[in-house]
Design an enzyme around this catalytic site. Structure first.
Site, PDB file in Angstrom:
ATOM      1  N   ARG A  49       0.814  -1.202   0.000  1.00 46.80           N
ATOM      2  CA  ARG A  49       0.000   0.000   0.000  1.00 46.80           C
ATOM      3  C   ARG A  49       0.860   1.269   0.000  1.00 46.80           C
ATOM      4  NH1 ARG A  49      -4.543  -0.259   1.207  1.00 46.80           N
ATOM      5  NH2 ARG A  49      -4.638  -1.367   3.183  1.00 46.80           N
ATOM      6  N   TYR A  50       1.953   1.227   0.733  1.00 51.74           N
ATOM      7  CA  TYR A  50       2.800   2.422   0.872  1.00 51.74           C
ATOM      8  C   TYR A  50       4.003   2.302  -0.067  1.00 51.74           C
ATOM      9  CZ  TYR A  50       0.172   3.022   5.233  1.00 51.74           C
ATOM     10  OH  TYR A  50      -0.817   3.170   6.163  1.00 51.74           O
ATOM     11  N   ARG A  93       7.338   0.201   1.770  1.00 51.67           N
ATOM     12  CA  ARG A  93       7.228  -0.916   2.709  1.00 51.67           C
ATOM     13  C   ARG A  93       6.019  -1.787   2.371  1.00 51.67           C
ATOM     14  NH1 ARG A  93       5.654   3.885   4.265  1.00 51.67           N
ATOM     15  NH2 ARG A  93       4.094   4.300   5.860  1.00 51.67           N
ATOM     16  N   CYS A 152      -3.024 -18.282  14.285  1.00 51.38           N
ATOM     17  CA  CYS A 152      -2.552 -17.533  15.445  1.00 51.38           C
ATOM     18  C   CYS A 152      -2.526 -18.471  16.653  1.00 51.38           C
ATOM     19  CB  CYS A 152      -3.496 -16.368  15.756  1.00 51.38           C
ATOM     20  SG  CYS A 152      -3.490 -15.095  14.487  1.00 51.38           S
ATOM     21  N   CYS A 201      -8.250 -13.033  18.351  1.00 47.98           N
ATOM     22  CA  CYS A 201      -8.856 -11.817  18.900  1.00 47.98           C
ATOM     23  C   CYS A 201     -10.225 -11.638  18.258  1.00 47.98           C
ATOM     24  CB  CYS A 201      -8.002 -10.595  18.571  1.00 47.98           C
ATOM     25  SG  CYS A 201      -6.246 -10.796  18.923  1.00 47.98           S
ATOM     26  N   CYS A 210     -10.624  -9.220  15.175  1.00 46.52           N
ATOM     27  CA  CYS A 210      -9.582  -9.383  14.149  1.00 46.52           C
ATOM     28  C   CYS A 210      -9.911  -8.628  12.862  1.00 46.52           C
ATOM     29  CB  CYS A 210      -9.404 -10.857  13.823  1.00 46.52           C
ATOM     30  SG  CYS A 210      -8.163 -11.153  12.538  1.00 46.52           S
ATOM     31  N   ARG A 265      -8.465  -9.039  10.127  1.00 46.24           N
ATOM     32  CA  ARG A 265      -8.252  -9.918   8.969  1.00 46.24           C
ATOM     33  C   ARG A 265      -9.064 -11.209   9.114  1.00 46.24           C
ATOM     34  NH1 ARG A 265      -2.583  -8.752   9.003  1.00 46.24           N
ATOM     35  NH2 ARG A 265      -2.997  -6.656   8.237  1.00 46.24           N
ATOM     36  N   ASP A 299     -11.435  -1.212  13.323  1.00 50.02           N
ATOM     37  CA  ASP A 299     -11.834  -1.240  11.913  1.00 50.02           C
ATOM     38  C   ASP A 299     -13.309  -1.609  11.742  1.00 50.02           C
ATOM     39  OD1 ASP A 299      -9.350  -0.483  10.917  1.00 50.02           O
ATOM     40  OD2 ASP A 299      -8.609  -2.552  10.925  1.00 50.02           O
ATOM     41  N   ASP A 307      -7.247   3.580  10.413  1.00 51.55           N
ATOM     42  CA  ASP A 307      -6.841   2.954   9.154  1.00 51.55           C
ATOM     43  C   ASP A 307      -8.009   3.181   8.203  1.00 51.55           C
ATOM     44  OD1 ASP A 307      -5.174   1.650   7.394  1.00 51.55           O
ATOM     45  OD2 ASP A 307      -4.711   0.020   8.782  1.00 51.55           O
ATOM     46  N   LYS A 352      -3.068   4.375   7.156  1.00 50.12           N
ATOM     47  CA  LYS A 352      -3.256   4.903   8.503  1.00 50.12           C
ATOM     48  C   LYS A 352      -3.238   6.431   8.509  1.00 50.12           C
ATOM     49  CE  LYS A 352      -0.861   0.870  10.283  1.00 50.12           C
ATOM     50  NZ  LYS A 352      -0.421   0.320   8.971  1.00 50.12           N
TER      51      LYS A 352
HETATM   52  C1  LIG Z   1       0.385  -0.627   8.879  1.00 46.67           C
HETATM   53  C2  LIG Z   1       0.853  -1.033   7.564  1.00 46.67           C
HETATM   54  C3  LIG Z   1       2.191  -0.865   7.191  1.00 46.67           C
HETATM   55  C4  LIG Z   1       3.220  -0.250   8.107  1.00 46.67           C
HETATM   56  O1  LIG Z   1       2.885   1.075   8.388  1.00 46.67           O
HETATM   57  P1  LIG Z   1       3.826   1.928   9.356  1.00 46.67           P
HETATM   58  O2  LIG Z   1       3.072   3.209   9.527  1.00 46.67           O
HETATM   59  O3  LIG Z   1       5.118   2.085   8.618  1.00 46.67           O
HETATM   60  O4  LIG Z   1       4.002   1.161  10.613  1.00 46.67           O
HETATM   61  C5  LIG Z   1       2.554  -1.263   5.927  1.00 46.67           C
HETATM   62  N1  LIG Z   1       1.669  -1.792   5.068  1.00 46.67           N
HETATM   63  C6  LIG Z   1       0.376  -1.941   5.394  1.00 46.67           C
HETATM   64  C7  LIG Z   1      -0.569  -2.490   4.392  1.00 46.67           C
HETATM   65  C8  LIG Z   1      -0.083  -1.572   6.644  1.00 46.67           C
HETATM   66  O5  LIG Z   1      -1.372  -1.741   6.983  1.00 46.67           O
END
Ligand SMILES: *Cc1c(COP(=O)(O)O)cnc(C)c1O
Length: 468
Positions: A121-122, A125, A134, A138, A141, A143, A302, A339, A346
């Site tokens: 998404r980002y 990362r 798990c 939880c 959850c 997911r 969520d 989120d 986020k």
């Molecule tokens: C939370 C998340 C991350 C990591 O986000 P940070 O703000 O860097 O901790 C990366 N990818 C996805 C899809 C996420 O939900």
């Protein structure tokens, strides 16, 4: 010294009567804990006084999986249906109630997965899902659409697809292992993944998101920690929602991880009836930092099936941050985030501290309500840094993700929703006044980036639609 008793003594949580006959060796074995998880009315009625609604939840069909390690079950208050630990793992009948906005995949993760189990998404990362299993489950959850099904998890072939994607995607510098719980994966497979990731040059850090230390601290053995520390820089986020979860066993597991050099963070979820109070969150944070865990994120719950009764308003989260910022150490305060439904990622949310602004002045308020003025320099030159800036290695970027920062960098002047230009053309033909699209582009005078030819971040202004 009472303050450090958790850290220093190998104390243990009291064990309920039903497990009095279990040998210490079995009880302290993670394999025994996993093999003896509780999931039925019969199992749970032996250790707590179930309420009618808990019985309804445990007997319901089509509900998200229930499984609780005996260790975690031993922390449930047998007589208090409002016990915050009980609420996290014991289903209630009302989980089945639908609510406005409810979704199956509220973060649209599957839509953002280039290969199964990898959410990208980002820009720099990714989230890598290693398993759907798990140690315990939880109730809220995020997911639950994929987690818990004992028959479906990720295959070796899918791991290879995930790794191949990462090898071919040099902008990824941070890989976040999640699931399910990555520490619930067989140690050989986990090590295979860690070493495969470490073999990829552009991956700088690896993070593990795990609730195993909380549900199954017995799993954090010296051998596991010894394996993990081979793959530094390795960070870990745990998931603790209430100070009552921080037992001597968890403290010891956290100490092992911290001693092995893993920087530890905590992600908690704001849950109605569990931790939706300033005092509970502050107590949790204080206990976390005493265990060398930095509160990282506090999540708004969520919009996911089953979590309706756990949701709070966002105002409650803002109130909690208001009650912490200034009142306690900055490093004890998590970032409260929503989120964004639909896959926006986020979004940090908090109280407002800027009261007003004028050229040269910013009026701020603090946590006490004290209002003060910061006088800004009138000779600040942001261009002074440029020659140093040129020496910094530029991030390996993906196009189209500069966002609002891109506006500030002068790369574009607007961000437009899809279809914006078409909608504003009002279905008309081009005419003499709007043929020349250069009109609403800057002349380039004095701009940091005078080469802007495009006023929109996501797609060119189609200057040449004028076949008309
Ligand atoms: C939370 C998340 C991350 C990591 O986000 P940070 O703000 O860097 O901790 C990366 N990818 C996805 C899809 C996420 O939900």
């Amino acid at each position: 010294m009472a303050l450090f008793e958790h850290v220093q003594e190998p104390a243990v949580s009291p064990r309920p009567e039903v497990w009095a006959h279990v040998s210490d060796e079995d009880w302290n074995s993670w394999r025994w804990q996993l093999a003896n998880r509780l999931n039925s009315v019969d199992d749970l009625a032996r250790i707590i006084n179930l309420t009618p609604e808990e019985i309804e939840g445990l007997q319901a069909q089509d509900m998200f999986r229930v499984d609780i390690t005996p260790y975690f079950a031993s922390l449930l208050d047998p007589n208090d249906p409002y016990c915050p630990i009980r609420r996290q793992v014991l289903p209630l009948g009302r989980e089945k109630q639908a609510f406005t906005g409810m979704m199956e995949d509220s973060l649209a993760e599957d839509q953002h997965s280039p290969v199964p189990g990898l959410v990208h998404r980002y820009p720099d990362r990714v989230l890598m899902l290693l398993t759907t299993q798990c140690a315990s489950y939880c109730r809220y959850c995020t997911r639950s659409r994929i987690v818990g099904d004992p028959g479906v998890t990720f295959s070796k072939a899918e791991f290879e697809q995930q790794l191949d994607y990462l090898r071919q995607t040099p902008q990824v510098r941070d890989v976040l292992l999640s699931g399910g719980d990555p520490l619930a994966v067989a140690p050989r497979i986990l090590e295979y993944i860690l070493s495969s990731l470490r073999a990829i040059d552009h991956i700088e850090i690896i993070r593990i998101g795990s609730r195993v230390p909380v549900f199954l601290p017995q799993r954090v053995t010296p051998e596991l920690v010894e394996m993990l520390r081979q793959y530094h820089p390795l960070w870990m986020n745990v998931h603790i929602n209430h100070a009552k979860e921080i037992t001597p066993e968890l403290s010891q597991a956290l100490a092992r991880l911290a001693d092995a050099g893993l920087p530890l963070g905590n992600q908690s979820v704001l849950l109605a009836g569990v931790n939706d109070s300033v005092d509970i969150q502050t107590e949790l944070s204080h206990k976390l930092v005493r265990n060398r865990v930095r509160p990282y994120y506090l999540y708004q719950c969520d919009l996911v099936e089953g979590s309706g009764h756990f949701r709070t308003t966002i105002a409650k989260g803002i109130e909690i941050i208001e009650g912490m910022r200034g009142h306690t150490s900055g490093y004890a305060i998590p970032t409260y985030v929503v989120d964004a439904p639909g896959g926006g990622g986020k979004v940090p949310v908090g109280p407002q501290y800027i009261i007003s602004q004028a050229p040269g002045k910013v009026v701020l308020r603090n946590y006490e309500g004290f209002i003060s003025t910061y006088i800004e320099p009138d000779d600040y030159d942001p261009h002074m840094i440029e020659h140093l800036d040129r020496q910094v290695s530029k991030p390996r970027e993906e196009p189209g993700q500069r966002g609002v920062s891109g506006l500030l960098r002068g790369e574009a002047l607007t961000i437009k929703p899809a279809g914006f230009d078409d909608a504003h053309r009002r279905r008309t033909e081009k005419h003499r006044l709007n043929l020349d699209t250069a009109k609403w582009q800057p002349h380039g005078i004095g701009l940091v980036n005078p080469s802007i030819t495009d006023t929109g971040m996501y797609g060119k202004v189609d200057a040449n639609v004028s076949e008309a």
